[in-house]
Design a protein around this motif. Structure first.
Motif, PDB file in Angstrom:
ATOM      1  N   LEU A  47       0.838  -1.198   0.000  1.00 13.50           N
ATOM      2  CA  LEU A  47       0.000   0.000   0.000  1.00 13.50           C
ATOM      3  C   LEU A  47       0.872   1.248   0.000  1.00 13.50           C
ATOM      4  O   LEU A  47       0.779   2.097   0.871  1.00 13.50           O
ATOM      5  N   THR A  48       1.720   1.337  -1.009  1.00 14.47           N
ATOM      6  CA  THR A  48       2.522   2.534  -1.203  1.00 14.47           C
ATOM      7  C   THR A  48       1.597   3.636  -1.709  1.00 14.47           C
ATOM      8  O   THR A  48       0.490   3.352  -2.189  1.00 14.47           O
ATOM      9  N   PRO A  49       2.014   4.892  -1.635  1.00 11.64           N
ATOM     10  CA  PRO A  49       1.170   5.964  -2.175  1.00 11.64           C
ATOM     11  C   PRO A  49       0.801   5.728  -3.644  1.00 11.64           C
ATOM     12  O   PRO A  49      -0.323   5.987  -4.055  1.00 11.64           O
ATOM     13  N   ARG A  50       1.733   5.223  -4.426  1.00 12.53           N
ATOM     14  CA  ARG A  50       1.458   4.953  -5.844  1.00 12.53           C
ATOM     15  C   ARG A  50       0.391   3.865  -5.995  1.00 12.53           C
ATOM     16  O   ARG A  50      -0.485   3.957  -6.855  1.00 12.53           O
ATOM     17  N   SER A  51       0.473   2.831  -5.166  1.00 11.44           N
ATOM     18  CA  SER A  51      -0.513   1.749  -5.229  1.00 11.44           C
ATOM     19  C   SER A  51      -1.891   2.224  -4.803  1.00 11.44           C
ATOM     20  O   SER A  51      -2.898   1.889  -5.435  1.00 11.44           O
ATOM     21  N   VAL A  52      -1.946   2.999  -3.731  1.00 13.65           N
ATOM     22  CA  VAL A  52      -3.224   3.528  -3.253  1.00 13.65           C
ATOM     23  C   VAL A  52      -3.856   4.411  -4.324  1.00 13.65           C
ATOM     24  O   VAL A  52      -5.061   4.324  -4.596  1.00 13.65           O
ATOM     25  N   ALA A  53      -3.038   5.248  -4.972  1.00 16.47           N
ATOM     26  CA  ALA A  53      -3.545   6.113  -6.045  1.00 16.47           C
ATOM     27  C   ALA A  53      -4.050   5.279  -7.217  1.00 16.47           C
ATOM     28  O   ALA A  53      -5.084   5.591  -7.811  1.00 16.47           O
ATOM     29  N   ALA A  54      -3.343   4.205  -7.560  1.00 14.28           N
ATOM     30  CA  ALA A  54      -3.767   3.336  -8.664  1.00 14.28           C
ATOM     31  C   ALA A  54      -5.095   2.666  -8.341  1.00 14.28           C
ATOM     32  O   ALA A  54      -5.989   2.605  -9.191  1.00 14.28           O
ATOM     33  N   ILE A  55      -5.242   2.174  -7.124  1.00 16.16           N
ATOM     34  CA  ILE A  55      -6.499   1.535  -6.712  1.00 16.16           C
ATOM     35  C   ILE A  55      -7.646   2.525  -6.818  1.00 16.16           C
ATOM     36  O   ILE A  55      -8.697   2.233  -7.393  1.00 16.16           O
ATOM     37  N   ARG A  56      -7.425   3.716  -6.284  1.00 15.02           N
ATOM     38  CA  ARG A  56      -8.468   4.741  -6.310  1.00 15.02           C
ATOM     39  C   ARG A  56      -8.834   5.112  -7.747  1.00 15.02           C
ATOM     40  O   ARG A  56     -10.014   5.206  -8.102  1.00 15.02           O
ATOM     41  N   SER A  57      -7.837   5.298  -8.599  1.00 11.68           N
ATOM     42  CA  SER A  57      -8.093   5.681  -9.994  1.00 11.68           C
ATOM     43  C   SER A  57      -8.856   4.604 -10.746  1.00 11.68           C
ATOM     44  O   SER A  57      -9.807   4.899 -11.474  1.00 11.68           O
ATOM     45  N   VAL A  58      -8.440   3.358 -10.589  1.00  9.52           N
ATOM     46  CA  VAL A  58      -9.105   2.265 -11.298  1.00  9.52           C
ATOM     47  C   VAL A  58     -10.546   2.114 -10.806  1.00  9.52           C
ATOM     48  O   VAL A  58     -11.464   1.938 -11.606  1.00  9.52           O
ATOM     49  N   LEU A 106      -2.213  -2.853 -18.775  1.00  7.61           N
ATOM     50  CA  LEU A 106      -1.798  -1.466 -18.633  1.00  7.61           C
ATOM     51  C   LEU A 106      -0.834  -1.409 -17.454  1.00  7.61           C
ATOM     52  O   LEU A 106      -1.180  -1.836 -16.354  1.00  7.61           O
ATOM     53  N   ILE A 107       0.353  -0.894 -17.701  1.00  8.43           N
ATOM     54  CA  ILE A 107       1.398  -0.867 -16.679  1.00  8.43           C
ATOM     55  C   ILE A 107       1.730   0.580 -16.341  1.00  8.43           C
ATOM     56  O   ILE A 107       1.871   1.412 -17.230  1.00  8.43           O
ATOM     57  N   GLY A 108       1.869   0.856 -15.041  1.00  4.55           N
ATOM     58  CA  GLY A 108       2.316   2.179 -14.610  1.00  4.55           C
ATOM     59  C   GLY A 108       1.204   3.052 -14.088  1.00  4.55           C
ATOM     60  O   GLY A 108       0.238   2.576 -13.506  1.00  4.55           O
ATOM     61  N   ASP A 109       1.328   4.342 -14.317  1.00  2.68           N
ATOM     62  CA  ASP A 109       0.424   5.344 -13.770  1.00  2.68           C
ATOM     63  C   ASP A 109      -1.012   5.123 -14.246  1.00  2.68           C
ATOM     64  O   ASP A 109      -1.272   5.030 -15.440  1.00  2.68           O
ATOM     65  N   MET A 110      -1.939   5.055 -13.308  1.00  2.00           N
ATOM     66  CA  MET A 110      -3.354   4.849 -13.625  1.00  2.00           C
ATOM     67  C   MET A 110      -4.161   6.137 -13.463  1.00  2.00           C
ATOM     68  O   MET A 110      -5.382   6.122 -13.513  1.00  2.00           O
ATOM     69  N   ALA A 111      -3.479   7.265 -13.260  1.00  8.36           N
ATOM     70  CA  ALA A 111      -4.172   8.521 -12.958  1.00  8.36           C
ATOM     71  C   ALA A 111      -4.872   9.128 -14.165  1.00  8.36           C
ATOM     72  O   ALA A 111      -5.873   9.812 -14.015  1.00  8.36           O
ATOM     73  N   ASP A 112      -4.380   8.888 -15.365  1.00  6.19           N
ATOM     74  CA  ASP A 112      -4.969   9.464 -16.573  1.00  6.19           C
ATOM     75  C   ASP A 112      -6.115   8.573 -17.044  1.00  6.19           C
ATOM     76  O   ASP A 112      -5.910   7.499 -17.606  1.00  6.19           O
ATOM     77  N   GLU A 113      -7.343   9.024 -16.807  1.00  5.05           N
ATOM     78  CA  GLU A 113      -8.527   8.227 -17.121  1.00  5.05           C
ATOM     79  C   GLU A 113      -8.580   7.829 -18.595  1.00  5.05           C
ATOM     80  O   GLU A 113      -8.879   6.684 -18.925  1.00  5.05           O
TER      81      GLU A 113
END
Length: 137
Positions: A47-58, A106-113
């Motif tokens: 649950l790194t910040p990047r992982s939490v952000a990816a979960i939220r975005s997806v 899809l690999i990497g940043d999930m922030a861009d919808e």
């Protein structure tokens, strides 16, 4: 943290979550909906910040564009390395669309919808006919 599916999907967790009353857990961060065809798996690294952000975005993308028609499973590659190896996960976060075919990753940043939608061959409801900026192929 654990790989999990929401009880409404009828699937049990793949492993027990460690008891950490004050720390966030995958169970709290991700859930699945009864599937109407879209089966997605998101591989994260703890649950790194990047992982939490990816979960939220997806989750946000799924709720906006696949409402009630998706099954999302979140797997921590450190807790379940065998699952990650079997899917040939080389980086996290990685999102895999298993159904409907074709399989997409899809690999990497999930922030861009838009990137997530295009990467998984999904289209927002309002782009049914396509637009000049984003024509349907």
């Amino acid at each position: 943290m654990t790989a999990t599916r929401h009880p409404s999907s009828g699937v049990d967790c793949l492993g027990p979550a460690p008891i950490q009353p004050e720390s966030p857990r995958i169970d709290d961060a991700a859930y699945s909906k009864p599937s109407g065809g879209h089966v997605l798996t998101l591989y994260v690294a703890s649950l790194t910040p990047r992982s939490v952000a990816a979960i939220r975005s997806v989750k946000d993308v799924c709720e906006r564009h696949l409402q009630g028609r998706y099954d999302l499973e979140v797997i921590d590659i450190y807790e379940h390395p065998t699952l990650a190896r079997s899917e040939q996960i080389v980086a996290a976060p990685t999102l895999i669309k298993k159904l409907p075919l074709p399989l997409r990753r899809l690999i990497g940043d999930m922030a861009d919808e838009h990137r997530v939608l295009v990467g998984l061959d999904l289209r927002p409801k309002d782009e049914v006919g396509g637009t000049p900026d984003h024509p349907l192929d």
